[in-house]
Scaffold this active site. Structure first.
Site, mmCIF file in Angstrom:
data_model
loop_
_atom_site.group_PDB
_atom_site.id
_atom_site.type_symbol
_atom_site.label_atom_id
_atom_site.label_comp_id
_atom_site.label_asym_id
_atom_site.label_seq_id
_atom_site.Cartn_x
_atom_site.Cartn_y
_atom_site.Cartn_z
ATOM 1 N N GLU A 1 0.803 -1.207 0.000
ATOM 2 C CA GLU A 1 0.000 0.000 0.000
ATOM 3 C C GLU A 1 0.850 1.278 0.000
ATOM 4 O OE1 GLU A 1 -2.501 0.389 3.473
ATOM 5 O OE2 GLU A 1 -4.227 0.373 2.128
ATOM 6 N N LYS B 1 -0.351 5.676 5.935
ATOM 7 C CA LYS B 1 -1.219 5.141 4.887
ATOM 8 C C LYS B 1 -2.099 6.206 4.258
ATOM 9 C CE LYS B 1 -1.223 0.521 6.736
ATOM 10 N NZ LYS B 1 -1.995 -0.557 7.318
ATOM 11 N N ASN C 1 -23.374 22.499 2.095
ATOM 12 C CA ASN C 1 -24.336 23.591 2.140
ATOM 13 C C ASN C 1 -25.715 23.222 1.574
ATOM 14 O OD1 ASN C 1 -24.856 26.150 2.988
ATOM 15 N ND2 ASN C 1 -24.279 27.106 1.049
ATOM 16 N N ARG D 1 -21.239 31.139 4.652
ATOM 17 C CA ARG D 1 -21.891 30.292 3.646
ATOM 18 C C ARG D 1 -23.373 30.674 3.581
ATOM 19 N NH1 ARG D 1 -19.209 25.719 2.658
ATOM 20 N NH2 ARG D 1 -20.387 25.871 0.744
#
Ligand SMILES: [Zn+2]
Length: 249
Positions: free
Chosen positions: A3, A51, A157, A232
């Site tokens: 990996e 990882k 959102n 936002r």
């Protein structure tokens, strides 16, 4: 292939995008809230750590991608048609990077601060989410808190707006004024609809980006206003969503 090797190879492939301002989109809903926050930012560094592949963006945002067996990054010339639905597409000047499957894709601040429970987990840990909502200062506005990734991770959102409308709660409602059952059913709806959306089932939008149009439930005019430190845009119906009104501009 071990990996770690594939991670280092992925990090190497992504290096040419470092220093560029990237267009970030999410063909798959799993990447939507991440794409919204990263779009238009400059990529500052890419490295493999343990990882994880860590992509640092301007403003101190760090995207952590943990690929396990099934996830991968693909880098190719920009602009080819995309077959399928990658979680994220990062477009630079000449190259684009596509991220396919996860299982982990999350956005943190510089320190990879602890994230709240994942709204897309199956099953979702509603008790833990509720506990985190109650640990916040209770005068906090509900709409702002739902976007706080330390409280619940994965709500963007669009889903904030739609879930609050469905729950008939205003984004400006203080946490203290919402009872546990209301919060639990809001989170549960959000988790269900987001997972359905990941499986290709659309949920019609009732308020998101519909400011000025009539509410499909009560006919009142849908309002919009920036909320929270990140400003936002919140969308809500003042006619049928209970709670405080927006503060005066
Ligand atoms: Zn309404």
């Amino acid at each position: 292939m071990p990996e770690g090797d594939s991670l280092h190879r992925a990090a190497a492939k992504l290096q040419p995008l470092v220093g560029q301002r990237l267009e970030v989109t999410a063909p798959h809903p799993r990447g939507a809230s991440v794409a919204e926050r990263l779009d238009g930012r400059q990529l500052e560094a890419v490295r493999a750590v343990g990882k994880n592949l860590l992509l640092t963006f301007e403003g101190g945002l760090v995207l952590r991608s943990h690929l396990r067996m099934q996830g991968r990054w693909q880098v190719r010339p920009r602009g080819k048609p995309v077959a399928g639905r990658p979680w994220l597409v990062l477009r630079g000047d000449e190259l684009e990077a596509l991220q396919w499957n996860g299982p982990v894709l999350e956005l943190g601040e510089r320190t990879l601060s602890r994230l709240g429970p994942d709204i897309l987990a199956e099953p979702p840990d509603l008790d833990a989410m509720l506990a985190r909502l109650r640990r916040e200062p209770q005068e906090r506005e509900l709409g702002d808190t739902l976007l706080d990734q330390r409280v619940v991770s994965g709500i963007g959102n669009v889903w904030r707006a739609e879930a609050l409308w469905e729950a008939r709660l205003s984004p400006w409602l203080r946490l203290a004024a919402a009872d546990d059952d209301e919060l639990r059913s809001l989170l549960s709806w959000c988790s269900e609809r987001m997972r359905a959306s990941a499986a290709g089932v659309r949920t019609p939008r009732r308020v998101y980006r519909r400011a000025g149009r009539p509410c499909p439930r009560c006919g009142d005019r849908i309002a919009s206003r920036g909320q929270g430190d990140a400003n936002r845009t919140a969308y809500w119906c003042p006619g049928c969503q209970r709670g405080d009104s927006a503060p005066a501009a």
